[in-house]
Scaffold this active site. Structure first.
Site, mmCIF file in Angstrom:
data_model
loop_
_atom_site.group_PDB
_atom_site.id
_atom_site.type_symbol
_atom_site.label_atom_id
_atom_site.label_comp_id
_atom_site.label_asym_id
_atom_site.label_seq_id
_atom_site.Cartn_x
_atom_site.Cartn_y
_atom_site.Cartn_z
ATOM 1 N N GLY A 7 -7.279 1.515 1.189
ATOM 2 C CA GLY A 7 -6.529 0.308 1.516
ATOM 3 C C GLY A 7 -7.240 -0.862 0.878
ATOM 4 N N GLU A 8 -7.500 -1.884 1.641
ATOM 5 C CA GLU A 8 -8.210 -3.053 1.121
ATOM 6 C C GLU A 8 -9.441 -3.271 1.999
ATOM 7 O OE1 GLU A 8 -7.069 -4.100 -1.792
ATOM 8 O OE2 GLU A 8 -8.929 -5.241 -1.832
ATOM 9 N N SER A 9 -10.608 -3.030 1.425
ATOM 10 C CA SER A 9 -11.829 -3.016 2.239
ATOM 11 C C SER A 9 -12.123 -4.375 2.863
ATOM 12 C CB SER A 9 -13.015 -2.548 1.398
ATOM 13 O OG SER A 9 -13.132 -3.324 0.227
ATOM 14 N N CYS A 59 -12.070 5.798 -0.861
ATOM 15 C CA CYS A 59 -11.802 4.576 -1.612
ATOM 16 C C CYS A 59 -12.266 3.337 -0.839
ATOM 17 C CB CYS A 59 -10.326 4.529 -1.994
ATOM 18 S SG CYS A 59 -10.015 3.449 -3.398
ATOM 19 N N ARG A 89 -16.805 -2.411 -6.736
ATOM 20 C CA ARG A 89 -15.382 -2.497 -6.349
ATOM 21 C C ARG A 89 -14.507 -2.696 -7.578
ATOM 22 N NH1 ARG A 89 -13.464 -6.995 -2.730
ATOM 23 N NH2 ARG A 89 -11.524 -5.829 -2.585
ATOM 24 N N ILE A 118 -6.875 4.883 -7.275
ATOM 25 C CA ILE A 118 -6.022 3.699 -7.176
ATOM 26 C C ILE A 118 -6.908 2.468 -7.001
ATOM 27 C CG2 ILE A 118 -4.171 2.555 -5.884
ATOM 28 C CD1 ILE A 118 -3.276 5.348 -4.963
ATOM 29 N N ARG A 119 -6.941 1.608 -7.990
ATOM 30 C CA ARG A 119 -7.821 0.428 -7.971
ATOM 31 C C ARG A 119 -9.178 0.808 -7.375
ATOM 32 N NH1 ARG A 119 -6.589 -3.364 -4.771
ATOM 33 N NH2 ARG A 119 -5.160 -2.160 -3.516
ATOM 34 N N HIS A 179 -8.499 9.651 -3.850
ATOM 35 C CA HIS A 179 -7.686 9.849 -2.637
ATOM 36 C C HIS A 179 -7.248 11.305 -2.502
ATOM 37 C CE1 HIS A 179 -6.876 5.568 -1.599
ATOM 38 N NE2 HIS A 179 -7.123 5.388 -2.887
ATOM 39 N N GLU A 204 -6.093 12.661 -0.021
ATOM 40 C CA GLU A 204 -4.926 12.721 0.874
ATOM 41 C C GLU A 204 -3.613 12.498 0.130
ATOM 42 O OE1 GLU A 204 -6.917 10.219 0.524
ATOM 43 O OE2 GLU A 204 -5.825 8.323 0.708
HETATM 44 N N1 GLN Z 1 -9.683 -1.927 -4.349
HETATM 45 C C1 GLN Z 1 -9.696 -1.610 -2.948
HETATM 46 C C2 GLN Z 1 -10.849 -2.301 -2.227
HETATM 47 O O1 GLN Z 1 -11.678 -2.868 -2.837
HETATM 48 C C3 GLN Z 1 -9.789 -0.115 -2.724
HETATM 49 C C4 GLN Z 1 -8.538 0.541 -3.242
HETATM 50 C C5 GLN Z 1 -8.083 1.716 -2.445
HETATM 51 O O2 GLN Z 1 -8.564 1.985 -1.338
HETATM 52 N N2 GLN Z 1 -7.119 2.420 -2.974
HETATM 53 O O3 GLN Z 1 -10.914 -2.266 -1.030
#
Ligand code: GLN
Length: 187
Positions: free
Chosen positions: A47-49, A79, A105, A132-133, A168, A170
């Site tokens: 997600g977004e940390s 992630c 990151r 993913i990112r 990921h 999952e």
């Molecule tokens: N770029 C996100 C972060 O810095 C991590 C991306 C992800 O969990 N798919 O939190």
């Protein structure tokens, strides 16, 4: 055995589906009172940390979870979940800081950071890896061990009962990383 999944934000539903397929009990942690239920392992999803770190603190979940992780609760971070556990975060702020890794990151660039590959993970074998990112791990230290690399960058690591992947598992059909985590809990 029951696994708690942090469900504040991000890709938690997909982890629940993997645990269903493996026949493991699970529930979501959304607020402080969810911690009253006993659990044997914890998943920190992607997600977004930065958002998850803020919500963890706002909801009062940060301290009790950090204490449990430090006391040896098995935890699996994917992630953003990896970033939450890292002691050093380039381009971000450490959260739980229980894992002796330094992580970068958005390491592959914000736009081009999503890709798929297959590589070997130690003790597991060749597995699909969806990024993913994604972050990657710049270095492991102390008791932390690298488990997998992609093009020379560390993308999975373990330290005692803490397991992290920059990718990921999952989001693919392969259950082996989740199975590995369940084995860690049982051991
Ligand atoms: N770029 C996100 C972060 O810095 C991590 C991306 C992800 O969990 N798919 O939190």
């Amino acid at each position: 055995m029951t696994v708690a999944i942090l469900a504040l934000q991000g890709a938690f539903v997909e982890h629940a589906a993997m645990l269903d397929r493996l026949g493991a009990d699970h529930f979501e942690i959304r607020q402080l009172r969810d911690l009253e239920r006993p659990f044997d392992g914890l998943i920190l999803p992607g997600g977004e940390s930065t958002v998850m770190g803020k919500l963890l603190r706002d909801l009062g979940l940060f301290e009790p979870l950090r204490e449990q992780i430090q006391a040896g609760l098995p935890v699996f971070g994917t992630c953003a979940g990896l970033i939450l556990l890292a002691k050093t975060v380039e381009g971000g702020v450490p959260c739980f800081a229980t894992l002796d890794i330094s992580v970068k990151r958005n390491a592959y660039g914000r736009q081009l950071g999503s890709f798929y590959t297959e590589e070997t993970c130690q003790d597991i074998g060749k597995i699909p890896m969806t990024f993913i990112r994604a972050p990657y791990i710049e270095a492991v230290s102390g008791d932390a061990q690298a488990l997998a690399t992609v093009e020379g960058k560390i993308v999975a690591a373990r330290q005692n009962k803490q397991l992290v992947t920059a990718f990921h598992p999952e989001l693919n059909q392969d259950l082996s990383v989740h199975q590995y985590f369940l084995n860690m809990i049982r051991a």
